[in-house]
Design a protein around this motif. Sequence first.
Motif, PDB file in Angstrom:
ATOM      1  N   PRO A   1       0.794  -1.440   0.139  1.00  0.00           N
ATOM      2  CA  PRO A   1      -0.081  -0.106  -0.187  1.00  0.00           C
ATOM      3  C   PRO A   1       0.926   1.328   0.123  1.00  0.00           C
ATOM      4  CG  PRO A   1       0.170  -0.832   2.303  1.00  0.00           C
ATOM      5  CD  PRO A   1       0.893  -1.899   1.254  1.00  0.00           C
ATOM      6  N   ASN A   2       2.083   1.038  -0.005  1.00  0.00           N
ATOM      7  CA  ASN A   2       3.020   2.480   0.184  1.00  0.00           C
ATOM      8  C   ASN A   2       3.627   2.584  -1.283  1.00  0.00           C
ATOM      9  OD1 ASN A   2       2.737   3.073   2.935  1.00  0.00           O
ATOM     10  ND2 ASN A   2       3.391   1.175   3.257  1.00  0.00           N
ATOM     11  N   VAL A   3       3.384   1.942  -2.155  1.00  0.00           N
ATOM     12  CA  VAL A   3       3.830   2.286  -3.563  1.00  0.00           C
ATOM     13  C   VAL A   3       2.935   3.408  -4.435  1.00  0.00           C
ATOM     14  CG1 VAL A   3       4.506   1.232  -5.871  1.00  0.00           C
ATOM     15  CG2 VAL A   3       4.839  -0.287  -3.872  1.00  0.00           C
ATOM     16  N   PRO A   4       3.571   4.642  -4.592  1.00  0.00           N
ATOM     17  CA  PRO A   4       2.698   5.574  -5.073  1.00  0.00           C
ATOM     18  C   PRO A   4       2.272   5.202  -6.745  1.00  0.00           C
ATOM     19  CG  PRO A   4       4.967   6.438  -5.047  1.00  0.00           C
ATOM     20  CD  PRO A   4       4.978   4.864  -4.438  1.00  0.00           C
ATOM     21  N   ASP A   5       1.677   6.141  -7.276  1.00  0.00           N
ATOM     22  CA  ASP A   5       1.491   6.209  -8.557  1.00  0.00           C
ATOM     23  C   ASP A   5       2.597   7.132  -9.307  1.00  0.00           C
ATOM     24  OD1 ASP A   5       0.717   8.859  -8.126  1.00  0.00           O
ATOM     25  OD2 ASP A   5      -1.399   8.636  -8.702  1.00  0.00           O
ATOM     26  N   ASN A   6       2.551   7.339 -10.508  1.00  0.00           N
ATOM     27  CA  ASN A   6       3.670   8.147 -11.187  1.00  0.00           C
ATOM     28  C   ASN A   6       3.579   9.621 -10.818  1.00  0.00           C
ATOM     29  OD1 ASN A   6       4.503   6.014 -12.716  1.00  0.00           O
ATOM     30  ND2 ASN A   6       2.796   6.483 -14.472  1.00  0.00           N
TER      31      ASN A   6
ATOM     32  N   GLY B   1       3.277  10.338  -7.522  1.00  0.00           N
ATOM     33  CA  GLY B   1       3.681  10.423  -5.863  1.00  0.00           C
ATOM     34  C   GLY B   1       2.524  10.234  -5.010  1.00  0.00           C
ATOM     35  N   ARG B   2       1.312   9.957  -5.516  1.00  0.00           N
ATOM     36  CA  ARG B   2       0.066   9.724  -4.625  1.00  0.00           C
ATOM     37  C   ARG B   2       0.061   8.133  -4.269  1.00  0.00           C
ATOM     38  NH1 ARG B   2      -4.872  11.641  -7.820  1.00  0.00           N
ATOM     39  NH2 ARG B   2      -4.038  10.238  -8.906  1.00  0.00           N
ATOM     40  N   MET B   3      -0.172   7.949  -2.863  1.00  0.00           N
ATOM     41  CA  MET B   3      -0.372   6.770  -2.239  1.00  0.00           C
ATOM     42  C   MET B   3      -1.856   6.221  -2.805  1.00  0.00           C
ATOM     43  SD  MET B   3       2.521   5.701  -1.319  1.00  0.00           S
ATOM     44  CE  MET B   3       4.009   6.576  -0.687  1.00  0.00           C
ATOM     45  N   PRO B   4      -2.021   5.009  -2.426  1.00  0.00           N
ATOM     46  CA  PRO B   4      -3.398   4.435  -2.702  1.00  0.00           C
ATOM     47  C   PRO B   4      -4.429   5.211  -1.873  1.00  0.00           C
ATOM     48  CG  PRO B   4      -2.044   2.650  -3.221  1.00  0.00           C
ATOM     49  CD  PRO B   4      -1.027   3.902  -2.616  1.00  0.00           C
ATOM     50  N   ILE B   5      -4.165   5.360  -0.612  1.00  0.00           N
ATOM     51  CA  ILE B   5      -4.931   6.055   0.202  1.00  0.00           C
ATOM     52  C   ILE B   5      -5.327   7.290  -0.130  1.00  0.00           C
ATOM     53  CG2 ILE B   5      -3.191   6.949   1.959  1.00  0.00           C
ATOM     54  CD1 ILE B   5      -5.090   6.110   4.288  1.00  0.00           C
ATOM     55  N   GLU B   6      -4.624   8.249  -0.737  1.00  0.00           N
ATOM     56  CA  GLU B   6      -4.694   9.447  -1.264  1.00  0.00           C
ATOM     57  C   GLU B   6      -5.805   9.308  -2.413  1.00  0.00           C
ATOM     58  OE1 GLU B   6      -0.958  12.477  -0.711  1.00  0.00           O
ATOM     59  OE2 GLU B   6      -0.442  10.570  -1.333  1.00  0.00           O
ATOM     60  N   ILE B   7      -5.557   8.428  -3.176  1.00  0.00           N
ATOM     61  CA  ILE B   7      -6.530   8.178  -4.254  1.00  0.00           C
ATOM     62  C   ILE B   7      -7.810   8.230  -3.709  1.00  0.00           C
ATOM     63  CG2 ILE B   7      -6.951   6.853  -6.309  1.00  0.00           C
ATOM     64  CD1 ILE B   7      -3.749   6.395  -6.712  1.00  0.00           C
ATOM     65  N   ALA B   8      -7.946   7.073  -3.056  1.00  0.00           N
ATOM     66  CA  ALA B   8      -9.303   6.817  -2.298  1.00  0.00           C
ATOM     67  C   ALA B   8      -9.857   7.894  -1.674  1.00  0.00           C
ATOM     68  CB  ALA B   8      -8.986   5.579  -1.079  1.00  0.00           C
ATOM     69  N   ALA B   9      -9.143   8.763  -0.887  1.00  0.00           N
ATOM     70  CA  ALA B   9      -9.630   9.987  -0.363  1.00  0.00           C
ATOM     71  C   ALA B   9      -9.983  10.818  -1.215  1.00  0.00           C
ATOM     72  CB  ALA B   9      -8.616  10.516   0.744  1.00  0.00           C
ATOM     73  N   LEU B  10      -9.218  11.185  -2.329  1.00  0.00           N
ATOM     74  CA  LEU B  10      -9.515  12.112  -3.334  1.00  0.00           C
ATOM     75  C   LEU B  10     -11.049  11.603  -3.967  1.00  0.00           C
ATOM     76  CD1 LEU B  10      -8.898  14.658  -5.134  1.00  0.00           C
ATOM     77  CD2 LEU B  10      -7.854  13.201  -6.631  1.00  0.00           C
ATOM     78  N   ASP B  11     -11.262  10.283  -4.087  1.00  0.00           N
ATOM     79  CA  ASP B  11     -12.437   9.705  -4.678  1.00  0.00           C
ATOM     80  C   ASP B  11     -13.634   9.967  -3.688  1.00  0.00           C
ATOM     81  OD1 ASP B  11     -13.516   8.375  -7.319  1.00  0.00           O
ATOM     82  OD2 ASP B  11     -14.360   7.041  -5.800  1.00  0.00           O
ATOM     83  N   GLY B  12     -13.374  10.253  -2.528  1.00  0.00           N
ATOM     84  CA  GLY B  12     -14.340  10.231  -1.254  1.00  0.00           C
ATOM     85  C   GLY B  12     -14.942   8.851  -0.898  1.00  0.00           C
ATOM     86  N   SER B  13     -13.809   7.959  -1.068  1.00  0.00           N
ATOM     87  CA  SER B  13     -14.223   6.620  -0.455  1.00  0.00           C
ATOM     88  C   SER B  13     -13.733   6.283   0.866  1.00  0.00           C
ATOM     89  CB  SER B  13     -13.469   5.349  -1.799  1.00  0.00           C
ATOM     90  OG  SER B  13     -14.075   5.581  -2.898  1.00  0.00           O
TER      91      SER B  13
END
Length: 231
Positions: free
Chosen positions: A84-89, A91-103
């Motif tokens: 879970p600590n591998v970012p996208d291209n 620099g965003r972690m999966p948890i940040e993507i989930a938060a951005l989506d409101g999940s």
Amino acid sequence: MGPIHTKLMTEGSTHFIALLEECNKIVPGAETLLLAAIAGSSVKCVKLLVEAGADVNDGLITPLVAAATNTACLKYLLEAGANPNVPDNFGRMPIEIAALDGSREDVEILFPVTYCIPTVHDWSIDGIIHHAKSASMKQGDHSNVRRMAELKSLAVNSLKRNDYFSAATLYSVAMKHDRHDATLLSNRSLCFLRMGDGHKALQDALACSEMRPGWPKGWYRLGAALMLLKV
């Protein structure tokens, strides 16, 4: 979506086992079959692919990044050893993507296994969600403009490789930063057209035409989607 992905999504298909051998190969429409299974929200296919040897930490877009807002797939991938600590291209972690989506549920799942992110001052579930939403509101700052340019460039490169799944995913991420760019909708509609998904292509084409009614390309995408659907 090509024939190989159609077979993949048909979980009871007798051809599915043969596809397992190709789980980490580049295929038209998605970088790997594992990403295709995640895109189709098929937990059963995800499990079969992982059991057959699919790498849960490999790819331009890692499986966990792709599943950051897909609760069932997210849970399984974590159990299977996805990092879970591998970012996208960007620099965003999966948890940040989930938060951005409101999940929120996905943020809660990822929170105990995610390392503290230095830029998030309030390291709590609410703090992460607030940070993600605050960052997404900064449409005019330089870093956001640069990120949009990078996303578009990566998406174009994916299109050139006929990797339509990755391109569509990148355009989707870009839309989270700018929801008023009709070109993103047009380009994602093209990706769905190339993958054979007429319904999603039509949805994006309609939104594009509504956003920019005087732009011919939006109507062209709409016509192409209707032709694919044979309406």
